[in-house]
Motif scaffolding. Structure first.
Motif, mmCIF file in Angstrom:
data_model
loop_
_atom_site.group_PDB
_atom_site.id
_atom_site.type_symbol
_atom_site.label_atom_id
_atom_site.label_comp_id
_atom_site.label_asym_id
_atom_site.label_seq_id
_atom_site.Cartn_x
_atom_site.Cartn_y
_atom_site.Cartn_z
ATOM 1 N N ARG A 272 -0.152 65.324 60.669
ATOM 2 C CA ARG A 272 -0.769 66.539 61.195
ATOM 3 C C ARG A 272 0.216 67.708 61.224
ATOM 4 N NH1 ARG A 272 -2.397 65.467 66.800
ATOM 5 N NH2 ARG A 272 -2.639 63.585 65.713
ATOM 6 N N GLN A 273 1.436 67.463 61.708
ATOM 7 C CA GLN A 273 2.387 68.557 61.864
ATOM 8 C C GLN A 273 3.035 68.961 60.538
ATOM 9 O OE1 GLN A 273 4.493 68.564 65.383
ATOM 10 N NE2 GLN A 273 5.991 70.092 64.756
ATOM 11 N N TYR A 274 3.261 68.014 59.668
ATOM 12 C CA TYR A 274 3.917 68.280 58.382
ATOM 13 C C TYR A 274 2.954 67.968 57.246
ATOM 14 C CZ TYR A 274 7.903 68.218 61.502
ATOM 15 O OH TYR A 274 8.760 68.469 62.545
ATOM 16 N N TYR A 275 1.764 68.562 57.310
ATOM 17 C CA TYR A 275 0.695 68.263 56.354
ATOM 18 C C TYR A 275 1.063 68.611 54.919
ATOM 19 C CZ TYR A 275 -0.149 73.200 57.147
ATOM 20 O OH TYR A 275 0.005 74.548 57.267
ATOM 21 N N TRP A 276 1.977 69.543 54.714
ATOM 22 C CA TRP A 276 2.376 69.924 53.366
ATOM 23 C C TRP A 276 3.378 68.925 52.773
ATOM 24 C CZ3 TRP A 276 4.244 72.116 57.753
ATOM 25 C CH2 TRP A 276 5.611 72.121 57.931
ATOM 26 N N LEU A 277 3.979 68.080 53.620
ATOM 27 C CA LEU A 277 4.953 67.095 53.144
ATOM 28 C C LEU A 277 4.423 65.674 53.098
ATOM 29 C CD1 LEU A 277 8.318 68.091 54.876
ATOM 30 C CD2 LEU A 277 7.745 68.222 52.458
ATOM 31 N N TYR A 278 3.611 65.311 54.093
ATOM 32 C CA TYR A 278 3.223 63.904 54.254
ATOM 33 C C TYR A 278 1.721 63.722 54.267
ATOM 34 C CZ TYR A 278 8.053 63.613 55.787
ATOM 35 O OH TYR A 278 9.415 63.706 55.853
ATOM 36 N N GLU A 279 1.319 62.532 53.832
ATOM 37 C CA GLU A 279 -0.067 62.110 53.924
ATOM 38 C C GLU A 279 -0.098 60.718 54.542
ATOM 39 O OE1 GLU A 279 -1.542 62.215 49.940
ATOM 40 O OE2 GLU A 279 -0.293 60.555 49.275
ATOM 41 N N ALA A 280 -1.241 60.362 55.083
ATOM 42 C CA ALA A 280 -1.378 59.065 55.748
ATOM 43 C C ALA A 280 -1.194 57.934 54.738
ATOM 44 C CB ALA A 280 -2.734 58.963 56.417
ATOM 45 N N SER A 281 -0.562 56.889 55.217
ATOM 46 C CA SER A 281 -0.392 55.676 54.420
ATOM 47 C C SER A 281 -0.757 54.503 55.326
ATOM 48 C CB SER A 281 1.049 55.566 53.928
ATOM 49 O OG SER A 281 1.229 54.357 53.214
ATOM 50 N N GLY A 282 -2.043 54.298 55.505
ATOM 51 C CA GLY A 282 -2.514 53.282 56.429
ATOM 52 C C GLY A 282 -2.529 53.811 57.851
ATOM 53 N N PRO A 283 -2.940 53.001 58.798
ATOM 54 C CA PRO A 283 -3.050 53.478 60.176
ATOM 55 C C PRO A 283 -1.706 53.632 60.882
ATOM 56 C CG PRO A 283 -3.693 51.188 60.035
ATOM 57 C CD PRO A 283 -3.473 51.667 58.638
ATOM 58 N N LEU A 284 -0.633 53.044 60.347
ATOM 59 C CA LEU A 284 0.660 53.083 61.029
ATOM 60 C C LEU A 284 1.758 53.779 60.235
ATOM 61 C CD1 LEU A 284 0.731 49.431 62.422
ATOM 62 C CD2 LEU A 284 0.029 51.511 63.601
ATOM 63 N N GLY A 285 1.424 54.397 59.123
ATOM 64 C CA GLY A 285 2.485 54.969 58.312
ATOM 65 C C GLY A 285 2.131 56.298 57.679
ATOM 66 N N TRP A 286 3.109 56.858 57.012
ATOM 67 C CA TRP A 286 2.947 58.099 56.269
ATOM 68 C C TRP A 286 3.865 58.032 55.059
ATOM 69 C CZ3 TRP A 286 5.549 57.668 60.863
ATOM 70 C CH2 TRP A 286 6.898 58.017 60.869
ATOM 71 N N LYS A 287 3.538 58.847 54.065
ATOM 72 C CA LYS A 287 4.357 58.887 52.850
ATOM 73 C C LYS A 287 4.407 60.320 52.341
ATOM 74 C CE LYS A 287 0.522 57.762 49.811
ATOM 75 N NZ LYS A 287 -0.030 56.845 48.841
#
Length: 122
Positions: free
Chosen positions: A96-111
């Motif tokens: 949410r805060q770094y939407y331009w850098l990260y996307e969700a990767s499952g319910p517990l992660g980001w990539k």
């Protein structure tokens, strides 16, 4: 479960440990993550929470207060829940805060996003 809680019915143990203690652990893990504290704070918070749950078993159902095996089991349950809540909340924060850098990767992660800005190499 009867060996762990001699003076309680199984449903009383479920209510105290999982619903009340686990609910508190979930809320604590989420709150710790929302304030950007480290993972170690969540882990350490599980210890006094397990002590409180142990005290409630003692106060309401006359269980042994300083019984190590039930305390270890309760600490383990609360530790798992507090860590899951922390990681889920942190993953949502990062996306949410770094939407331009990260996307969700499952319910517990980001990539890192495929279209994330690249820094020039030096």
């Amino acid at each position: 479960m009867h060996d762990l809680y001699a003076n309680e019915a199984w449903w009383q143990s479920i209510i105290l440990t999982l619903i009340l203690g686990g609910g508190g652990a979930w809320l604590a893990g989420s709150a710790i993550a929302r304030t950007w504290r480290g993972f170690h704070v969540a882990v350490l918070a599980a210890i006094p929470m397990a002590m409180a749950v142990r005290f409630v078993h003692f106060a309401l159902f006359e269980e042994t207060l300083l019984s190590p095996i039930p305390w270890i089991v309760e600490t383990g349950i609360l530790l798992v829940l507090i860590c899951l809540a922390f990681q889920r909340t942190r993953a949502r924060q990062m996306v949410r805060q770094y939407y331009w850098l990260y996307e969700a990767s499952g319910p517990l992660g980001w990539k890192l996003r495929q279209d994330a800005p690249q820094h020039p190499s030096h």
